[in-house]
Motif scaffolding. Structure first.
Motif, mmCIF file in Angstrom:
data_model
loop_
_atom_site.group_PDB
_atom_site.id
_atom_site.type_symbol
_atom_site.label_atom_id
_atom_site.label_comp_id
_atom_site.label_asym_id
_atom_site.label_seq_id
_atom_site.Cartn_x
_atom_site.Cartn_y
_atom_site.Cartn_z
ATOM 1 N N ILE A 13 0.835 -1.206 0.000
ATOM 2 C CA ILE A 13 0.000 0.000 0.000
ATOM 3 C C ILE A 13 0.869 1.255 0.000
ATOM 4 O O ILE A 13 0.541 2.237 -0.663
ATOM 5 C CB ILE A 13 -1.007 -0.008 1.183
ATOM 6 N N ASP A 14 1.998 1.233 0.700
ATOM 7 C CA ASP A 14 2.888 2.395 0.715
ATOM 8 C C ASP A 14 3.498 2.634 -0.663
ATOM 9 O O ASP A 14 3.625 3.781 -1.114
ATOM 10 C CB ASP A 14 4.004 2.212 1.747
ATOM 11 N N ARG A 15 3.891 1.544 -1.352
ATOM 12 C CA ARG A 15 4.459 1.693 -2.688
ATOM 13 C C ARG A 15 3.421 2.256 -3.657
ATOM 14 O O ARG A 15 3.727 3.101 -4.500
ATOM 15 C CB ARG A 15 5.003 0.356 -3.190
ATOM 16 N N LEU A 16 2.185 1.797 -3.511
ATOM 17 C CA LEU A 16 1.131 2.261 -4.410
ATOM 18 C C LEU A 16 0.821 3.739 -4.183
ATOM 19 O O LEU A 16 0.838 4.530 -5.119
ATOM 20 C CB LEU A 16 -0.131 1.418 -4.225
ATOM 21 N N VAL A 17 0.558 4.114 -2.940
ATOM 22 C CA VAL A 17 0.182 5.506 -2.700
ATOM 23 C C VAL A 17 1.356 6.449 -2.959
ATOM 24 O O VAL A 17 1.147 7.586 -3.424
ATOM 25 C CB VAL A 17 -0.427 5.730 -1.296
ATOM 26 N N GLY A 18 2.572 5.995 -2.697
ATOM 27 C CA GLY A 18 3.750 6.814 -3.003
ATOM 28 C C GLY A 18 3.846 7.121 -4.481
ATOM 29 O O GLY A 18 4.205 8.237 -4.877
ATOM 30 N N TRP A 19 3.554 6.117 -5.323
ATOM 31 C CA TRP A 19 3.618 6.330 -6.761
ATOM 32 C C TRP A 19 2.643 7.417 -7.207
ATOM 33 O O TRP A 19 2.882 8.167 -8.140
ATOM 34 C CB TRP A 19 3.346 5.033 -7.526
ATOM 35 N N TYR A 20 1.509 7.496 -6.498
ATOM 36 C CA TYR A 20 0.496 8.482 -6.845
ATOM 37 C C TYR A 20 0.635 9.785 -6.061
ATOM 38 O O TYR A 20 -0.299 10.577 -5.988
ATOM 39 C CB TYR A 20 -0.898 7.873 -6.709
ATOM 40 N N GLY A 21 1.828 10.009 -5.497
ATOM 41 C CA GLY A 21 2.132 11.300 -4.909
ATOM 42 C C GLY A 21 1.713 11.500 -3.463
ATOM 43 O O GLY A 21 1.752 12.609 -2.951
ATOM 44 N N ARG A 22 1.311 10.414 -2.798
ATOM 45 C CA ARG A 22 0.955 10.520 -1.386
ATOM 46 C C ARG A 22 2.130 10.121 -0.516
ATOM 47 O O ARG A 22 2.919 9.269 -0.896
ATOM 48 C CB ARG A 22 -0.205 9.577 -1.046
ATOM 49 N N ARG A 23 2.232 10.716 0.682
ATOM 50 C CA ARG A 23 3.258 10.333 1.644
ATOM 51 C C ARG A 23 2.732 9.264 2.558
ATOM 52 O O ARG A 23 1.867 9.540 3.362
ATOM 53 C CB ARG A 23 3.672 11.537 2.501
ATOM 54 N N PRO A 24 3.248 8.043 2.436
ATOM 55 C CA PRO A 24 2.750 6.954 3.302
ATOM 56 C C PRO A 24 2.967 7.259 4.793
ATOM 57 O O PRO A 24 3.829 8.010 5.153
ATOM 58 C CB PRO A 24 3.564 5.749 2.889
#
Length: 195
Positions: A184-195
């Motif tokens: 989930i961290d890798r996914l949201v990071g790719w979309y510009g979110r800070r895990p």
């Protein structure tokens, strides 16, 4: 030797993402509604209204309806009624997407038609990102199922390249996370979110 492995049915991840979003919406409290979310310019209230709209839209376009026939925000839903509206929308989505033939059918999206299988992955991704946004904004820690994240993770770099971002690409710059970080961290990071 030819690989005859049948690809996983993306509807499984889609339906699990829908269920998880419903759980997060059901746990919202009135004191959460005005909180900001990691999704720029969206409060918890606005993002909840948008998510309800998306679940309705996925049912409509799956049934052959028009993308823009469903508004961007479900403004007909009162504060605190998102879980109830979600349940109705999710039931309709399940009904429409229960037919395996939908995977090969063309689904109309604003940038052009895509096969139902691709649309399932696109919307699994949207549900996951916005569920994460709401959970992060409200202190919830949902359990992320690998089957929900598998297709969005596999498609993320093809679907939204690292550059450019902004404008027509509605995501911020990639937030790099370690390769061994949770999915989930890798996914949201790719979309510009800070895990």
């Amino acid at each position: 030797m030819t690989d005859t492995t049948k690809p996983a049915d993306p509807r499984d991840g889609l339906l699990k993402a829908v269920d998880l979003a419903g759980s997060v919406l059901a746990a919202l409290r009135p004191e959460d509604y005005d909180a900001t979310t990691p999704c720029p310019d969206y409060s918890v209230r606005q993002l909840s209204n948008h998510l309800v709209s998306v679940v309705r839209r996925v049912a409509v376009i799956g049934a052959g309806g028009q993308f823009f026939s469903v508004p961007h925000f479900a403004e007909d839903v009162a504060d605190g009624d998102w879980a109830k509206a979600w349940a109705a929308g999710a039931e309709e989505l399940r009904s429409v997407w229960s037919d395996p033939a939908i995977l090969g059918r063309e689904i109309g999206l604003p940038w052009g038609p895509v096969p139902g299988a691709a649309a399932a992955v696109i919307y699994t991704n949207e549900f996951v990102l916005h569920t994460w946004d709401l959970a992060k904004a409200t202190g919830q820690e949902p359990e992320w199922d690998d089957t929900v994240l598998a297709a969005p993770l596999a498609a993320m770099q093809r679907a939204v390249p690292r550059e450019p971002r902004g404008g027509q690409v509605p995501f911020g710059p990639v937030v790099d996370v370690p390769e061994d970080a949770p999915a989930i961290d890798r996914l949201v990071g790719w979309y510009g979110r800070r895990p």
